[in-house]
Design an enzyme around this catalytic site. Sequence first.
Site, PDB file in Angstrom:
ATOM      1  CE  LYS A  41       3.341   0.861   2.599  1.00 58.68           C
ATOM      2  NZ  LYS A  41       2.749   0.316   1.378  1.00 58.68           N
ATOM      3  CG  ASN A  44      -3.694   3.322   0.687  1.00 61.67           C
ATOM      4  OD1 ASN A  44      -4.587   4.127   0.449  1.00 61.67           O
ATOM      5  ND2 ASN A  44      -2.597   3.236  -0.057  1.00 61.67           N
ATOM      6  CG  ASN A 185       7.897  -5.070  -0.694  1.00 61.88           C
ATOM      7  OD1 ASN A 185       9.083  -4.964  -0.378  1.00 61.88           O
ATOM      8  ND2 ASN A 185       7.266  -4.109  -1.350  1.00 61.88           N
ATOM      9  CB  THR A 221       3.706  -9.293   1.042  1.00 61.22           C
ATOM     10  OG1 THR A 221       4.536  -8.127   0.975  1.00 61.22           O
ATOM     11  CG2 THR A 221       2.778  -9.167   2.251  1.00 61.22           C
ATOM     12  NE  ARG A 225       7.832 -15.520  -5.421  1.00 60.29           N
ATOM     13  CZ  ARG A 225       9.092 -15.453  -4.990  1.00 60.29           C
ATOM     14  NH1 ARG A 225       9.799 -16.566  -4.893  1.00 60.29           N
ATOM     15  NH2 ARG A 225       9.641 -14.306  -4.658  1.00 60.29           N
ATOM     16  N   GLY A 253      -0.068  -4.369  -0.823  1.00 61.67           N
ATOM     17  CA  GLY A 253       0.544  -4.607   0.478  1.00 61.67           C
ATOM     18  C   GLY A 253      -0.252  -3.974   1.601  1.00 61.67           C
ATOM     19  CG  ASP A 254      -0.745   0.125   1.766  1.00 63.89           C
ATOM     20  OD1 ASP A 254       0.240  -0.153   2.476  1.00 63.89           O
ATOM     21  OD2 ASP A 254      -0.748   1.053   0.947  1.00 63.89           O
ATOM     22  CB  SER A 284      -6.557  -5.000  -3.325  1.00 64.00           C
ATOM     23  OG  SER A 284      -5.220  -5.464  -3.374  1.00 64.00           O
TER      24      SER A 284
END
EC number: 2.7.1.15
Length: 307
Positions: A41, A44, A185, A221, A225, A253-254, A284
């Site tokens: 993470k 990234n 998230n 996140t 949506r 997410g990263d 991504s």
Amino acid sequence: MAGRIVILGVFVADTAYRAARQPRMGETILGRSFALGPGGKGSNQAVAAARAGGDAHIVTKLGRDTFAEMALATWREAGVTPAVTQDAGSYTGAAFIFVDEASGDNAIIVAPGAAGTLTPADVEAQAALLEGAAVFVTQLEQPMPAAIRALEIARAAGVRTILNPAPAAPLEDATLALCDMVTPNESEAEALTGIAVETLEDAARAADALIARGAGAAVITLGARGVLVHDRSRSVQLPAFEVGPVVETTGAGDAFTGAFSTALAEGRDLVEAARFGCAAASISVTRPGAAASMPTRAEIDALLGQS
């Protein structure tokens, strides 16, 4: 002039297996494909920040092995500046990633290796780097004491602090109080608050709970949506962008957090920065891989220019 982004986190070599389903215990199944590439993470997010145009630096530990060479090459190509120590007595981290062939959803096991030994003393050795940042970002793949110490140093220096609470773990209110922003998230928000995030209203309630515990703002996140930006004065949902078919959600997410950090370091407003992050994440997921899927600044700007 954009400020520096410093990210404390983990590099792992991603070993990604695509299959129709996960095997049961004791069962062997045939996969559809395999890929080896850079992940973790923290790494990234640093790659995402740099490719989005940010002055990104990563603080971490590696072994002295082939995967460490992969890490250094990945950062060099993306434009990330490493602040790294290497431990010949350990190993560079690795991750098992199962990718569902039909949906692109994933399940992950991370073995952080040398980065799992990061200590507050390691962080203090990079105090000058942290104190000179515009934005500091960390997650929960490395040991918690190192993350907390880094947040303390950054906060004391007036640096904007972001905690991406992944993988989900219990957090003290005092830790959340060190965070200008948290970026969970849906499942991580639920783990931290006990509120199942199934609707936008649920997300707002979870964000309120995080702010009540000390966080300055919650940026949740929401997958397809988009994202909810929620602080004490506003609650704004930003939709995801329609870019193309979803290939893989690993690293989305990263991508968001890294690009979001770049936009903040450039002085953008919280909502505008989140929109920039949404654009990066939306691109991504149309590509396989984690670090390999991070879009360039030109791609993000082009998508935002079309909207």
